[in-house]
Design a protein around this motif. Structure first.
Motif, PDB file in Angstrom:
ATOM      1  N   MET A 503       0.872  -0.975  -0.004  1.00 54.25           N
ATOM      2  CA  MET A 503       0.068   0.044  -0.021  1.00 54.25           C
ATOM      3  C   MET A 503       0.837   1.276  -0.085  1.00 54.25           C
ATOM      4  O   MET A 503       0.658   2.199  -0.815  1.00 54.25           O
ATOM      5  CB  MET A 503      -1.046  -0.110   1.069  1.00 54.25           C
ATOM      6  N   THR A 504       1.850   1.290   0.966  1.00 59.77           N
ATOM      7  CA  THR A 504       2.603   2.555   1.055  1.00 59.77           C
ATOM      8  C   THR A 504       3.694   2.954  -0.079  1.00 59.77           C
ATOM      9  O   THR A 504       4.020   3.888  -0.162  1.00 59.77           O
ATOM     10  CB  THR A 504       3.547   2.497   2.509  1.00 59.77           C
ATOM     11  N   SER A 505       3.915   1.798  -0.776  1.00 60.78           N
ATOM     12  CA  SER A 505       4.681   2.115  -1.990  1.00 60.78           C
ATOM     13  C   SER A 505       4.119   2.738  -3.114  1.00 60.78           C
ATOM     14  O   SER A 505       4.954   3.263  -3.888  1.00 60.78           O
ATOM     15  CB  SER A 505       5.447   0.568  -2.569  1.00 60.78           C
ATOM     16  N   VAL A 506       2.978   3.042  -3.083  1.00 58.03           N
ATOM     17  CA  VAL A 506       2.121   3.780  -4.142  1.00 58.03           C
ATOM     18  C   VAL A 506       2.680   5.363  -4.040  1.00 58.03           C
ATOM     19  O   VAL A 506       3.271   6.117  -4.914  1.00 58.03           O
ATOM     20  CB  VAL A 506       0.756   3.821  -4.061  1.00 58.03           C
ATOM     21  N   ALA A 507       2.712   5.773  -2.666  1.00 61.74           N
ATOM     22  CA  ALA A 507       3.216   7.319  -2.727  1.00 61.74           C
ATOM     23  C   ALA A 507       4.733   7.178  -2.799  1.00 61.74           C
ATOM     24  O   ALA A 507       4.988   8.238  -3.448  1.00 61.74           O
ATOM     25  CB  ALA A 507       2.944   7.624  -1.101  1.00 61.74           C
ATOM     26  N   GLY A 508       5.391   6.232  -2.723  1.00 67.56           N
ATOM     27  CA  GLY A 508       6.758   6.214  -2.821  1.00 67.56           C
ATOM     28  C   GLY A 508       7.093   6.188  -4.148  1.00 67.56           C
ATOM     29  O   GLY A 508       8.072   7.038  -4.650  1.00 67.56           O
ATOM     30  N   THR A 509       6.559   5.418  -5.076  1.00 67.63           N
ATOM     31  CA  THR A 509       6.539   5.401  -6.401  1.00 67.63           C
ATOM     32  C   THR A 509       6.145   6.790  -7.070  1.00 67.63           C
ATOM     33  O   THR A 509       6.910   7.179  -7.962  1.00 67.63           O
ATOM     34  CB  THR A 509       5.784   4.256  -6.991  1.00 67.63           C
ATOM     35  N   GLY A 510       5.204   7.536  -6.676  1.00 65.21           N
ATOM     36  CA  GLY A 510       4.702   8.656  -7.244  1.00 65.21           C
ATOM     37  C   GLY A 510       5.534   9.805  -6.841  1.00 65.21           C
ATOM     38  O   GLY A 510       5.376  10.978  -7.555  1.00 65.21           O
ATOM     39  N   GLY A 511       6.043   9.750  -5.604  1.00 64.87           N
ATOM     40  CA  GLY A 511       6.993  10.907  -5.070  1.00 64.87           C
ATOM     41  C   GLY A 511       6.068  11.466  -4.460  1.00 64.87           C
ATOM     42  O   GLY A 511       6.130  13.077  -4.399  1.00 64.87           O
ATOM     43  N   TYR A 512       4.647  11.093  -3.983  1.00 61.21           N
ATOM     44  CA  TYR A 512       3.637  12.177  -3.593  1.00 61.21           C
ATOM     45  C   TYR A 512       3.707  12.048  -2.081  1.00 61.21           C
ATOM     46  O   TYR A 512       4.408  11.492  -1.185  1.00 61.21           O
ATOM     47  CB  TYR A 512       2.343  11.344  -3.768  1.00 61.21           C
ATOM     48  N   PRO A 513       3.192  13.329  -1.578  1.00 59.14           N
ATOM     49  CA  PRO A 513       3.140  13.566  -0.159  1.00 59.14           C
ATOM     50  C   PRO A 513       1.942  12.694   0.376  1.00 59.14           C
ATOM     51  O   PRO A 513       0.972  12.498  -0.408  1.00 59.14           O
ATOM     52  CB  PRO A 513       2.829  15.212   0.126  1.00 59.14           C
ATOM     53  N   ALA A 514       2.177  12.465   1.664  1.00 52.77           N
ATOM     54  CA  ALA A 514       1.038  11.433   2.269  1.00 52.77           C
ATOM     55  C   ALA A 514       0.983  11.829   3.843  1.00 52.77           C
ATOM     56  O   ALA A 514       1.847  11.814   4.519  1.00 52.77           O
ATOM     57  CB  ALA A 514       1.473   9.989   2.032  1.00 52.77           C
ATOM     58  N   VAL A 515      -0.153  12.270   4.069  1.00 46.33           N
ATOM     59  CA  VAL A 515      -0.544  12.493   5.393  1.00 46.33           C
ATOM     60  C   VAL A 515      -1.296  11.299   6.140  1.00 46.33           C
ATOM     61  O   VAL A 515      -2.275  10.863   5.682  1.00 46.33           O
ATOM     62  CB  VAL A 515      -1.484  13.927   5.335  1.00 46.33           C
ATOM     63  N   SER A 516      -0.861  10.902   7.347  1.00 47.73           N
ATOM     64  CA  SER A 516      -1.757   9.848   8.118  1.00 47.73           C
ATOM     65  C   SER A 516      -2.492  10.683   9.192  1.00 47.73           C
ATOM     66  O   SER A 516      -1.650  11.370  10.048  1.00 47.73           O
ATOM     67  CB  SER A 516      -0.662   9.000   8.679  1.00 47.73           C
ATOM     68  N   ALA A 517      -3.585  10.522   8.983  1.00 50.75           N
ATOM     69  CA  ALA A 517      -4.448  11.092  10.216  1.00 50.75           C
ATOM     70  C   ALA A 517      -5.020   9.964  11.124  1.00 50.75           C
ATOM     71  O   ALA A 517      -5.987   9.087  10.549  1.00 50.75           O
ATOM     72  CB  ALA A 517      -5.633  12.121   9.737  1.00 50.75           C
ATOM     73  N   PRO A 518      -5.114  10.241  12.346  1.00 48.10           N
ATOM     74  CA  PRO A 518      -5.776   9.072  13.224  1.00 48.10           C
ATOM     75  C   PRO A 518      -7.039   9.125  13.387  1.00 48.10           C
ATOM     76  O   PRO A 518      -7.858   9.583  14.365  1.00 48.10           O
ATOM     77  CB  PRO A 518      -4.915   9.609  14.713  1.00 48.10           C
ATOM     78  N   LEU A 519      -7.717   8.758  12.312  1.00 45.90           N
ATOM     79  CA  LEU A 519      -9.297   8.976  12.174  1.00 45.90           C
ATOM     80  C   LEU A 519      -9.967   7.370  12.265  1.00 45.90           C
ATOM     81  O   LEU A 519     -11.434   7.451  12.201  1.00 45.90           O
ATOM     82  CB  LEU A 519      -9.491   9.499  10.857  1.00 45.90           C
ATOM     83  N   MET A 520      -9.208   6.348  12.502  1.00 48.85           N
ATOM     84  CA  MET A 520     -10.090   5.238  12.498  1.00 48.85           C
ATOM     85  C   MET A 520      -9.440   4.228  13.855  1.00 48.85           C
ATOM     86  O   MET A 520      -8.372   4.530  14.270  1.00 48.85           O
ATOM     87  CB  MET A 520      -9.735   4.150  11.124  1.00 48.85           C
ATOM     88  N   ARG A 521     -10.182   3.482  14.283  1.00 49.85           N
ATOM     89  CA  ARG A 521     -10.077   2.587  15.370  1.00 49.85           C
ATOM     90  C   ARG A 521     -10.653   1.187  15.180  1.00 49.85           C
ATOM     91  O   ARG A 521     -11.746   0.984  14.496  1.00 49.85           O
ATOM     92  CB  ARG A 521     -10.444   3.022  16.796  1.00 49.85           C
ATOM     93  N   VAL A 522      -9.685  -0.150  15.461  1.00 53.21           N
ATOM     94  CA  VAL A 522     -10.445  -1.221  15.042  1.00 53.21           C
ATOM     95  C   VAL A 522     -10.248  -2.511  16.274  1.00 53.21           C
ATOM     96  O   VAL A 522     -10.022  -3.579  15.957  1.00 53.21           O
ATOM     97  CB  VAL A 522      -9.650  -1.684  13.768  1.00 53.21           C
ATOM     98  N   PRO A 523     -10.307  -2.211  17.550  1.00 55.25           N
ATOM     99  CA  PRO A 523     -10.485  -0.835  18.239  1.00 55.25           C
ATOM    100  C   PRO A 523      -9.299   0.027  18.334  1.00 55.25           C
ATOM    101  O   PRO A 523      -9.379   1.008  18.907  1.00 55.25           O
ATOM    102  CB  PRO A 523     -10.909  -1.365  19.568  1.00 55.25           C
ATOM    103  N   ASP A 524      -7.960  -0.617  18.050  1.00 59.80           N
ATOM    104  CA  ASP A 524      -6.660   0.151  18.414  1.00 59.80           C
ATOM    105  C   ASP A 524      -6.620   1.198  17.275  1.00 59.80           C
ATOM    106  O   ASP A 524      -7.282   0.989  16.150  1.00 59.80           O
ATOM    107  CB  ASP A 524      -5.531  -0.842  18.361  1.00 59.80           C
ATOM    108  N   PRO A 525      -5.816   2.202  17.415  1.00 57.40           N
ATOM    109  CA  PRO A 525      -5.679   3.069  16.068  1.00 57.40           C
ATOM    110  C   PRO A 525      -5.471   2.777  14.901  1.00 57.40           C
ATOM    111  O   PRO A 525      -4.436   1.819  14.648  1.00 57.40           O
ATOM    112  CB  PRO A 525      -4.837   4.261  16.764  1.00 57.40           C
TER     113      PRO A 525
END
Length: 555
Positions: A503-525
């Motif tokens: 999953m994370t290699s998409v941003a690395g391949t594109g050279g894109y910025p990527a923000v991780s926001a703590p918006l989900m719990r399962v129940p851990d973050p």
């Protein structure tokens, strides 16, 4: 010893309780896991807490204990018992550590029926005494070496300024990943033998200097996985930093030390790097905000590289505001980006809520993460139209063969990692942990032809991603699962790593910025990742913060 309470215990019953207590304490000193497990009540409601958080259920407590490795040597100096009923008593004890300092243990003991034979010498007086709830206050180390390689108060102050007004990062502190040069200190890269031969830096890395110029002090140099070649957060030399959000779980890496320092409130900003997810993953595991910046947006001068084609600089924080402040202080905060943010490094112009999702990416996640993600993208904050042309706010896209992209990413990353560190690794056999050593062994076998073929795959994928996304912000989970337990097997960790890197290699391949926001719990973050157009870094933080606010999440 003092005994008080609202009820009384017969002498034989009190003797039985104290025998169980001392038997438990003796087991702690020799790390007798079987006795310790038996001393805690079975079932899902048993509690154990300490400064790192709360464990719920006998199974989780047992798993934590199995990897803890014992406790510091101590003696009990005082015991107080408050009897609550003939079947329950609160035992509070004070301990003196051999190495200095004192601690406090508070335990709720209850008597349960148990037909199994006893081994604590207390006899049988109507049941077996077990701990149903416990809280431990130990003697905290001045510096947790699993988090910090070196720390101060602060270690390095903010740079002086001629301005009389406050600076944007005034009063903030930084945990610097042990890959960045800090004036007066050497870079250790998570490997003691490498640190021993490293020269002391004469000047700060430019990313460090930018934060200090903004008014932040350097709290310390924080640990990283060996040569940053991991996303787990484990280090065989220094130990595993605690996960500040999930007790008994790995912290995520390779920016593990900065992430834990921030999550535990020991620093305001974690300065890290992200090659294949090394900011996004620990942010996701520990409920933090984090950004991997547009490739090349932040100078790599003074940074020990792993794979320069993918290496980026970024930050971890507990709030969106602190993340934006750190980014603006480094990237520049001018609101001069084009309307979609493309092509302007750090551009702060508004990004429209035009989102894209890829079912193929999310398919590699654990089921709980998929369900949480599917529920989140149905929210009005994401589904609501926010585009002057009336374009659909959320579109499903096909990014092509992501398995091929991930395979090519690993090849190029490995080839570059070997060029950077292979000579040192060969000269120091047996130094690295088994997982990191294995990655370097694989990297050493990459041929020039194989690397060239992989680079061609990535170049084609980058063009395809640009075309398919067309300025939209790609939404996906920041990691394929919540933080694995410390007791997870190497095979389990590797499976999670592969699914996440796909999953994370998409941003690395594109050279894109990527923000991780703590918006989900399962129940851990688990983080929600916003992957934006190149150059939209500040606008991407603003967009993620706006969505978080609309969802009712604290900023």
């Amino acid at each position: 010893m003092s005994v008080t309470g609202v009820a009384e215990l017969e002498p034989a019953e009190l003797e039985s309780l104290l025998a169980a207590f001392h038997h438990y304490e003796a087991a702690l000193m020799v790390d007798d896991v079987d006795v310790l497990d038996r001393s805690f009540a079975p079932g899902p409601d048993t509690l154990r807490g300490d400064a790192n958080g709360l464990l719920v259920g006998h199974e989780r407590i047992s798993a934590f204990r199995s990897v803890r490795g014992g406790v510091a040597r101590r003696t009990i100096t005082e015991v107080r018992v408050r009897v609550l009923s003939p079947q329950a008593a609160l035992v509070v004890s004070v301990s003196a550590f051999v190495a200095g300092g004192s601690g406090l243990q508070t335990q709720l003991w209850e008597r349960i029926a148990d037909a199994r034979p006893r081994h604590d010498g207390g006899g049988d007086h109507g049941g077996r005494w077990v701990i149903t709830s416990a809280h431990v206050t130990g003697a905290p180390p001045a510096v947790n070496r699993a988090i910090w390689r070196v720390a101060g108060s602060p270690l390095v102050p903010a740079l002086p300024t001629s301005s009389s007004g406050p600076r944007p990062l005034e009063g903030m502190s930084v945990a610097v990943k042990d890959l960045f040069a800090v004036e007066g200190f050497a870079v250790g890269a998570g490997v003691p033998e490498y640190l021993a031969g490293a020269a002391v830096a004469e000047v700060d890395a430019e990313a460090v200097r930018a934060l200090r110029a903004g008014g932040a002090s350097v709290q310390g140099i924080a640990q990283t996985d060996e040569f940053a070649y991991s996303i787990a957060g484990r280090n065989v030399h220094y130990g595993t930093p605690p996960n500040g959000a999930v007790t008994g779980a790995i912290p995520g890496g390779s920016s593990s030390g900065p992430a834990s320092a921030v999550a535990l409130g020991q620093a305001t900003i974690g300065l890290g790097t992200d090659t294949g997810g090394s900011i996004r993953v620990p942010a996701s595991y520990q409920g933090l905000w984090g950004i991997r910046t547009t490739h090349g947006a932040v100078s790599a001068t003074g940074l020990l590289p792993l794979a320069p084609t993918f290496d980026t600089v970024g930050w971890l924080t507990r709030s969106a505001a602190a993340l934006r402040a750190a980014a603006a202080a480094t990237l520049g905060g001018a609101d001069d980006a084009s309307a979609d943010g493309v092509g302007r490094v750090g551009g702060a112009a508004r990004l429209a809520r035009r989102f894209a999702v890829s079912r193929d990416i999310v398919a590699s996640c654990e089921s709980g993460v998929r369900e949480a993600f599917d529920a989140l993208i149905r929210e009005p904050a994401i589904r609501g139209v926010d585009d002057a042309q009336g374009s659909p706010p959320l579109e499903e896209v096909d990014l092509g063969d992501l398995d091929a992209v991930f395979a090519a990413f690993r090849v190029v990353q490995g080839a570059e990692a070997w060029r950077q560190h292979g000579e040192w690794v060969q000269a120091h056999p047996g130094v690295l942990g088994p997982d990191i050593a294995e990655r370097f062994d694989i990297a050493a076998a990459v041929t020039a032809d194989t690397e060239a073929e992989a680079r061609a795959v990535l170049a084609e994928a980058r063009e395809r991603f640009d075309r398919v996304l067309d300025g939209r912000v790609l939404l996906l989970p920041s990691a394929s699962s919540a933080a694995p337990a410390l007791t997870a097997t190497p095979g389990d960790i590797q499976a999670v790593r592969a699914a996440t890197l796909r999953m994370t290699s998409v941003a690395g391949t594109g050279g894109y910025p990527a923000v991780s926001a703590p918006l989900m719990r399962v129940p851990d973050p688990v983080g929600l990742c916003f992957v934006g157009p190149r150059g939209s870094d500040l606008a991407l933080i603003d967009l993620a913060a706006s969505v978080a606010a609309d969802l009712g999440h604290p900023l």
